[in-house]
Enzyme design. Structure first.
Site, PDB file in Angstrom:
ATOM      1  N   VAL A 166       0.856  -1.190   0.000  1.00  0.00           N
ATOM      2  CA  VAL A 166       0.000   0.000   0.000  1.00  0.00           C
ATOM      3  C   VAL A 166       0.888   1.234   0.000  1.00  0.00           C
ATOM      4  O   VAL A 166       1.819   1.335   0.796  1.00  0.00           O
ATOM      5  CB  VAL A 166      -0.924   0.023   1.243  1.00  0.00           C
ATOM      6  N   ALA A 185       4.458   4.111   2.888  1.00  0.00           N
ATOM      7  CA  ALA A 185       4.016   2.876   2.242  1.00  0.00           C
ATOM      8  C   ALA A 185       4.236   1.724   3.216  1.00  0.00           C
ATOM      9  O   ALA A 185       4.924   1.882   4.234  1.00  0.00           O
ATOM     10  CB  ALA A 185       4.802   2.644   0.956  1.00  0.00           C
ATOM     11  N   LYS A 186       3.663   0.595   2.939  1.00  0.00           N
ATOM     12  CA  LYS A 186       3.887  -0.590   3.777  1.00  0.00           C
ATOM     13  C   LYS A 186       3.461  -1.813   2.986  1.00  0.00           C
ATOM     14  O   LYS A 186       2.630  -1.728   2.080  1.00  0.00           O
ATOM     15  CB  LYS A 186       3.039  -0.494   5.057  1.00  0.00           C
ATOM     16  N   GLY A 187       4.028  -2.947   3.359  1.00  0.00           N
ATOM     17  CA  GLY A 187       3.650  -4.181   2.676  1.00  0.00           C
ATOM     18  C   GLY A 187       3.576  -5.328   3.653  1.00  0.00           C
ATOM     19  O   GLY A 187       4.010  -5.206   4.811  1.00  0.00           O
TER      20      GLY A 187
END
Ligand code: NAD
Length: 440
Positions: free
Chosen positions: A84, A129-131
């Protein structure tokens, strides 16, 4: 909103049946709901920039990917992965990758949003952001973990890159995982791209001091906050939840500064020693056994005993929502330093504030990791590497300055440190948004 319609036009029916997507429903609390409430609390302080506030409530881009791998026994297993990008107004997306069985899209969205706030709070030129992958990596062999990491990297390869979005380690991911991600991205693009991830091994473009950076930042900001409330670190009683990268290093630095780490809890259980745990030995035990349970020289404690233990400083450094309305009133600490992302729910925040407990929020307290990630990325671009001492001095200066700014904002507006950090950060994000304007 009611979904019942009387004789109505198709348009009216469409409106009547319209529901907010679950991720935008503030009653659907979870990490994303927590984040939305935090944004609502900052909106009144944004002045003319508040016209942009809705931007903060919507992730720019969310990618869901299927990650199929062949297991060692020949069967095919499918895992769900996410990346995201919450906001990229101030620079490329930046944020970790989490491998955990409870990862959800809502969680990754919230973690991405907190990265936007955190990066702006310490003024590094990144968006958020992050995943993550919904997987318990403890159930995978090393080969399976490598295939999972590489396939996931390929799947999100369409949106990451050194100038687009730069992943880093988070829960259950480490230098090794970053090395596989960097290699996969480089193979797919045909050129070695060290700057595509941070938190890499030092031998392949990583930065000295990165592994310890988040814990060091927690210690630095925590010490500054303690100074402001007149709490000496020497002799302070500290309790830590989560004894991995963040909690382990933070605990070690507090112990080295003369504090007593009296209780530690992780996924395996809780341990306590009223006279102070031997932190280096506990770290060795965790490295050997995978958790704190069974550590000699300590009594084992329940979760309730952990949260209600006699301490001055509580450091949640595991997962979200750990301090909630069930346990917040039991906390005896004078100060909570959030090593984890989102460990305190908004209700618990209010309970702690009413009790006079100072909460040093995640978005400033654990920003040391991304700060040194930024140093790593700069070093990769220039292919010129700094000494560990240089890294630590720069890190400490950035963290102290950022904390001072937040502290002064809190005093000025008479708000919590969390709202103050959001005021500083969201003002920076929305100023950039406003300057760039809307495309087209
Ligand atoms: P890690 O995998 O190194 O450690 C996680 C720790 O949490 C382990 O000790 C584990 O046992 C514990 N834990 C897991 N589930 C638990 C449970 N249900 N109850 C109690 N303990 C539990 O991860 P990390 O990198 O230390 O990350 C911890 C937190 O810090 C996360 O919220 C992460 O997002 C945040 N954070 C990490 C970094 C970083 O640089 N690694 C940076 C900023 C924020």
């Amino acid at each position: 909103m009611s979904t019942r319609t009387t004789k109505s036009s198709p348009a009216a029916a469409a409106v009547a049946t319209h529901r907010l997507p679950s991720y935008l429903d503030p009653n659907h609390l979870g990490p994303w709901g927590t984040y939305l409430q935090q944004v609502d609390r900052v909106a009144p302080y944004l002045g003319p920039l508040s016209r942009w506030v809705e931007t903060l409530k919507r992730p720019k881009r969310a990618l869901i990917v299927d990650v199929p791998i062949e297991l060692d026994n020949g069967t095919i297993a499918h895992f769900e992965g996410y990346r995201v990008q919450h906001n990229v107004s101030r620079g490329p997306g930046k944020g970790g990758v989490r491998f955990h069985q409870d990862v959800t899209l809502s969680e990754v969205m919230a973690l991405a949003a907190w990265m936007s706030v955190k990066n702006a709070a310490v003024n590094v030129p990144y968006g958020g952001a992050k995943g993550g992958i919904r997987v318990d990596p403890r159930n995978l062999t090393k080969g399976e973990l490598e295939r999972l990491t590489r396939r996931y990297t390929s799947e999100i390869g369409i949106i990451i890159g050194p100038n687009k979005d730069i992943p880093a380690p988070d829960v259950n991911t480490n230098e090794k995982v970053m090395a596989w991600m960097m290699d996969t991205y480089s193979m797919n693009t045909g050129a070695t791209a060290t700057g595509v991830v941070t938190g890499k091994p030092v031998d392949m473009g990583g930065s000295l001091g990165r592994r310890e950076a988040t814990g060091r930042g927690v210690f630095t900001v925590g010490s500054e906050a303690a100074r402001q409330i007149g709490l000496p670190i020497e002799g302070a009683r500290v309790a830590v939840q989560g004894f991995g990268n963040v909690g382990g290093i933070a605990g070690k630095l507090f112990a080295e500064a003369g504090a007593l780490v009296v209780a530690v809890q992780d996924h395996s259980g809780g341990v306590a020693n009223d006279k102070g745990l031997n932190v280096p030995k506990l770290l060795e035990h965790v490295a050997k056994t995978g958790g704190v349970a069974g550590f000699r020289g300590a009594e084992s404690i329940t979760s309730t005993e952990f949260w209600s233990c006699k301490c001055d400083i509580m450091i949640p450094a595991a997962l979200e929502g750990q301090i909630n309305k069930q346990n917040a009133s039991k906390i005896k600490a004078k100060m909570v330093i959030e090593g984890a992302n989102g460990p305190t729910t908004p209700e618990a925040d209010d309970i702690l504030q009413d009790k006079g407990v100072l909460v040093v929020p995640d978005v400033i307290a654990n920003a040391g990791g991304v700060t040194v990630s930024y140093f790593e990325w700069v070093q990769d671009f220039s292919s010129f590497f700094w000494s560990e001492d240089e890294i630590n001095q720069r890190l400490i200066k950035i963290m102290k300055d950022a904390f001072d700014g937040v502290w002064n904002t809190a005093q000025q507006h008479k708000v919590s440190l969390r709202t103050a950090t959001f005021i500083v950060a969201c003002t920076r994000i929305l100023t950039a948004r406003d300057l760039r304007g809307l495309y087209p």
